[in-house]
Design an enzyme around this catalytic site. Structure first.
Site, mmCIF file in Angstrom:
data_model
loop_
_atom_site.group_PDB
_atom_site.id
_atom_site.type_symbol
_atom_site.label_atom_id
_atom_site.label_comp_id
_atom_site.label_asym_id
_atom_site.label_seq_id
_atom_site.Cartn_x
_atom_site.Cartn_y
_atom_site.Cartn_z
ATOM 1 N N GLY A 158 -22.844 -24.132 2.761
ATOM 2 C CA GLY A 158 -23.882 -24.684 2.423
ATOM 3 C C GLY A 158 -25.055 -23.712 2.158
ATOM 4 O O GLY A 158 -24.999 -22.661 2.433
ATOM 5 N N PRO B 102 -28.751 -22.062 2.626
ATOM 6 C CA PRO B 102 -29.204 -21.235 3.941
ATOM 7 C C PRO B 102 -30.175 -22.223 4.534
ATOM 8 O O PRO B 102 -30.974 -23.186 3.915
ATOM 9 C CB PRO B 102 -30.211 -20.223 3.506
ATOM 10 C CG PRO B 102 -29.591 -19.938 2.072
ATOM 11 C CD PRO B 102 -29.084 -21.275 1.714
ATOM 12 N N LYS C 70 -25.679 -24.316 9.531
ATOM 13 C CA LYS C 70 -24.284 -23.822 9.564
ATOM 14 C C LYS C 70 -24.323 -23.223 11.097
ATOM 15 O O LYS C 70 -23.179 -23.672 11.773
ATOM 16 C CB LYS C 70 -23.881 -22.962 8.381
ATOM 17 C CG LYS C 70 -24.032 -23.656 7.281
ATOM 18 C CD LYS C 70 -23.459 -22.782 6.369
ATOM 19 C CE LYS C 70 -24.534 -21.638 5.863
ATOM 20 N NZ LYS C 70 -25.882 -21.870 5.294
ATOM 21 N N GLU D 275 -31.855 -38.245 -13.954
ATOM 22 C CA GLU D 275 -30.709 -38.773 -13.139
ATOM 23 C C GLU D 275 -30.303 -40.180 -13.440
ATOM 24 O O GLU D 275 -29.150 -40.369 -13.770
ATOM 25 C CB GLU D 275 -30.683 -38.402 -11.669
ATOM 26 C CG GLU D 275 -30.474 -36.858 -11.451
ATOM 27 C CD GLU D 275 -29.566 -35.902 -12.064
ATOM 28 O OE1 GLU D 275 -28.670 -36.500 -12.377
ATOM 29 O OE2 GLU D 275 -30.082 -34.803 -12.153
ATOM 30 N N HIS E 63 -28.903 -40.491 -17.006
ATOM 31 C CA HIS E 63 -27.370 -40.099 -16.861
ATOM 32 C C HIS E 63 -26.583 -41.310 -16.633
ATOM 33 O O HIS E 63 -25.854 -41.759 -17.108
ATOM 34 C CB HIS E 63 -27.150 -38.971 -16.231
ATOM 35 C CG HIS E 63 -27.785 -37.493 -16.575
ATOM 36 N ND1 HIS E 63 -27.333 -36.987 -17.966
ATOM 37 C CD2 HIS E 63 -28.440 -36.691 -15.988
ATOM 38 C CE1 HIS E 63 -27.858 -35.887 -18.208
ATOM 39 N NE2 HIS E 63 -28.530 -35.511 -16.935
HETATM 40 P P1 ADP Z 1 -28.066 -21.829 8.327
HETATM 41 O O1 ADP Z 1 -26.976 -21.205 9.482
HETATM 42 O O2 ADP Z 1 -27.260 -22.808 7.611
HETATM 43 O O3 ADP Z 1 -28.350 -20.863 7.664
HETATM 44 P P2 ADP Z 1 -29.113 -22.388 10.894
HETATM 45 O O4 ADP Z 1 -28.243 -23.157 11.603
HETATM 46 O O5 ADP Z 1 -29.456 -20.866 11.227
HETATM 47 O O6 ADP Z 1 -28.996 -22.589 9.419
HETATM 48 O O7 ADP Z 1 -30.603 -23.214 11.039
HETATM 49 C C1 ADP Z 1 -31.775 -22.524 11.550
HETATM 50 C C2 ADP Z 1 -32.722 -23.453 12.115
HETATM 51 O O8 ADP Z 1 -32.993 -24.666 11.529
HETATM 52 C C3 ADP Z 1 -31.893 -23.949 13.472
HETATM 53 O O9 ADP Z 1 -31.827 -23.071 14.528
HETATM 54 C C4 ADP Z 1 -32.502 -25.449 13.874
HETATM 55 O O10 ADP Z 1 -33.619 -25.123 14.637
HETATM 56 C C5 ADP Z 1 -32.869 -25.990 12.632
HETATM 57 N N1 ADP Z 1 -31.929 -26.694 11.892
HETATM 58 C C6 ADP Z 1 -31.479 -26.620 10.694
HETATM 59 N N2 ADP Z 1 -30.533 -27.549 10.387
HETATM 60 C C7 ADP Z 1 -30.547 -28.291 11.242
HETATM 61 C C8 ADP Z 1 -30.198 -29.686 11.530
HETATM 62 N N3 ADP Z 1 -29.176 -30.276 10.669
HETATM 63 N N4 ADP Z 1 -30.435 -30.352 12.509
HETATM 64 C C9 ADP Z 1 -31.546 -29.899 13.496
HETATM 65 N N5 ADP Z 1 -31.950 -28.609 13.342
HETATM 66 C C10 ADP Z 1 -31.437 -28.005 12.152
HETATM 67 ZN ZN ZN Z 2 -29.206 -33.621 -16.613
#
Ligand code: ADP
Ligand code: ZN
Ligand code: MG
Length: 611
Positions: free
Chosen positions: A207, A209, A213, A430, A433
């Site tokens: 996914g 950034p 994740k 979209e 399409h």
């Molecule tokens: P990634 O690892 O995908 O880059 P992170 O898990 O580090 O993203 O997310 C960074 C911050 O963003 C988290 O600590 C949280 O505060 C917020 N965040 C990201 N996604 C979510 C989500 N789905 N629900 C709630 N908070 C989220």
């Molecule tokens: Zn297109």
């Protein structure tokens, strides 16, 4: 102070002492034990027979008085040894013979030794600084200086209060569902292995950034209430070959001792890049680290109770070996949230924030297409800070709206935000399409339309083929061409203006038409001729050597036919969309509202429509 630091310090002291000693020997020794006298007084004392010994160098004369002069006499300090800077004096040897010297001798010029030693001093100094720097780096992790191979993984024991659970992660329901099984396993490993089932060892989170994740991985450990070891792929690839591998070994050892446990490796692509990719051969260190991860994964016994979760936003570059069964065989996609998902995430993050009465998070969610979880968390925080700066009692809609702009413009923003206007254009594109795909026969079924950005695409229309086909008719190809152009045509029809958003579509469409003409022989003017040569492998320069295989006039004809076919298709698509303008509006409106439309809902909107 820990032992590592002491070692480093001692080393520095030793080196410094050595250096100082050397300098002393070179520069300070002589003046301390010798007195420098003028040539005149040297000659005088020589004639007077007061000198017992002389050693001569081209640049310096050293010697010894027969007895130490009185302290202070002749500006001397009462030492027996002296030095003189020589003058051109052809009579010197005669004078020495005449004097009652016991010894006089010559000596080799030793200045080069000094030079070498001083240069050596610089080299030593350089190594010293380098060494200190390296040690510093290694110590950053707070571990011992000499144990490079120790894992720097951070262990998060779950204390009950700060534990991260699924409640903290919103808008990624599909991912959560897929992870449920892992949690069940971590809670009671024996239950699963009792029947001989093979437990997934590795879970790969894909996914962009900021989609959560890392958060999800933590939540898995939190839900199962097991220890969480986390490390980043880039930490493994440091500076010495073999360090990464031993860190991996150490990490897995620690986790196994604490099992059941979760190991999380962030940025897996830093170590897991395809081993054959790139110019200039492999990267030894990375390769060894990757191999060690594979070894550890293979070495897991079903009962070890350790689950490896890794995250990456570049699944395309991963080494295929990582994705083989028994390794990272569970893939979980973590996509950017849709509107409802964004509202949920906003709710999670504003739980600890005092919101005003009039605040409607749904409205904020609607205004933030393209925002990922991290952006939304940032948004709520910015709004709270703004409200505090304005001495407000609570956070109002005004602060939240202003925070949107701040996050959009902010440097920390990882993903691209989309303006309202852009969102509308993407929606119509979209929809174009989708509508064409729905109306024309022989095209693949539209499974899902989305205007949530994914990778470089701003929106996408996901078509899944109904059946595997090996032969495609010309009609089918022409219809697919229509689908490709549908986006651009819809933009022009609705907004009277076209955007760069159709670049990829146009590339595909053009390539399609060229193949029709040059490979499939599907053009009347050019006939049933294959103009493209089959060449198994294209090597650099091959085209130049072989030529294009057809005449320039044929090339011109191909170009003009490509242009004509595309223009004809464009006109046809424009006609279809004009005729079905209401349907186009219907899809686009729903898409702006919901951002994602699935197949069945689409069917219900388009019921009974025909081209
Ligand atoms: P990634 O690892 O995908 O880059 P992170 O898990 O580090 O993203 O997310 C960074 C911050 O963003 C988290 O600590 C949280 O505060 C917020 N965040 C990201 N996604 C979510 C989500 N789905 N629900 C709630 N908070 C989220
Ligand atoms: Zn297109
Ligand atoms: Mg992360």
């Amino acid at each position: 102070m820990n032992p590592g630091k002491r070692n480093a310090k001692q080393l520095v002291l030793w080196m410094a002492a050595f250096l100082l000693l050397m300098i002393l020997f070179q520069n300070l020794k002589a003046p301390q034990f010798e007195v420098e006298i003028p040539y005149s007084s040297f000659k005088q004392k020589l004639r007077a027979g007061e000198i017992s010994e002389v050693t001569m160098r081209p640049d310096l004369i050293r010697g010894e008085f027969r007895k130490a002069p009185e302290k202070g006499a002749d500006g001397t300090v009462g030492t027996k040894r002296f030095r003189v800077f020589p003058l051109p004096d052809p009579d010197l040897v005669k004078d020495m013979d005449a004097s009652n010297l016991s010894v006089y001798k010559g000596e080799q010029d030793k200045t080069w030794v000094t030079a070498v030693l001083i240069n050596l001093g610089w080299v030593v100094l350089f190594f010293l600084l380098w060494w200190v720097f390296v040690i510093r780096q290694v110590q950053m992790g707070g571990k011992q200086a000499m144990s490079f191979g120790r894992s720097k993984a951070k262990l998060h024991r779950n204390d009950k209060k700060k534990r991260i659970t699924f409640k903290d992660v919103a808008g990624v329901d599909e991912a959560k569902e897929e992870l449920e099984e892992i949690i069940a396993f971590l809670k009671d490993p024996a239950k699963f292995t009792r029947l001989g089932g093979r437990i997934p060892k590795g879970v790969l989170l894909f996914g962009p950034p900021g989609t959560g994740k890392t958060l999800l991985a933590k939540a898995v450990a939190g839900e199962a209430d097991v220890p969480f070891f986390s490390a980043s792929g880039s930490e493994f690839v440091e500076m010495f070959v073999g360090v990464g591998a031993s860190r991996v070994r150490d990490l897995f050892e620690q986790a196994k001792k604490a099992a059941p446990a979760v190991i999380f490796i962030d940025e897996l692509d830093a170590v897991g890049r395809s081993r054959f990719a790139g110019i200039g051969g492999g990267h030894d260190e990375r390769e060894q680290t990757l191999n060690q991860i594979l070894i550890e994964l293979d070495g897991f016994e079903g009962t070890s109770g350790v689950i490896l979760i890794a995250a990456t936003n570049r699944p395309d570059v991963l080494d295929p070996a990582l994705l083989r069964p028994g390794r990272f065989d569970r893939h979980v996609t973590v996509s950017p949230p849709d509107r409802t998902g964004r509202a949920e995430i906003l709710k999670v993050h504003s739980a600890g924030v005092k919101l005003g009465e009039a605040v409607d998070l749904e409205v904020i969610a609607r205004r933030t297409p393209g925002f990922v979880g991290a952006d939304l968390a940032n948004l709520v925080n910015e709004a709270a800070l703004l409200a505090a700066r304005r001495d407000r009692e609570d956070v109002s809609m005004a602060e939240l709206e202003e925070a949107i702009d701040r996050v959009m413009a902010g440097p920390s923003r990882k993903s691209r935000g989309i303006s309202e206007k852009e969102k509308k254009v993407i929606a119509y594109h979209e929809s174009g399409h989708t509508l064409i795909a729905k109306l024309l026969p022989g095209t693949d079924r539209v499974h899902k339309v989305s205007i949530i950005p994914r990778g470089p695409a701003l929106g996408y229309t996901l078509q899944l083929p109904l059946e595997d086909k090996y032969l495609t008719t010309k009609t089918d190809i022409m219809n697919r061409l229509c689908v490709l152009l549908g986006g651009r045509v819809a933009e022009e029809l609705v907004f009277g203006e076209i955007t760069t958003g159709a670049t990829d579509d146009l590339n595909k469409a053009t390539a399609f038409v060229r193949r029709m003409i040059m490979e499939f022989g599907m053009n009347e003017k050019l006939g049933t001729v294959a103009y493209k040569k089959e060449s198994g492998q294209v090597f650099l320069g091959k085209d130049i050597v072989e030529g294009q295989g057809y005449s320039d006039s044929t090339a011109e004809l191909i170009d003009s036919e490509v242009k004509r076919i595309l223009a004809d298709t464009y006109a046809k698509v424009l006609g279809i969309l004009e005729k079905n303008r209401e349907l186009l509006e219907a899809i686009a409106t729903r898409l702006i509202e919901k951002e994602v439309i699935e197949g069945e809902e689409l069917d219900s909107i388009l019921q009974g429509a025909t081209a």
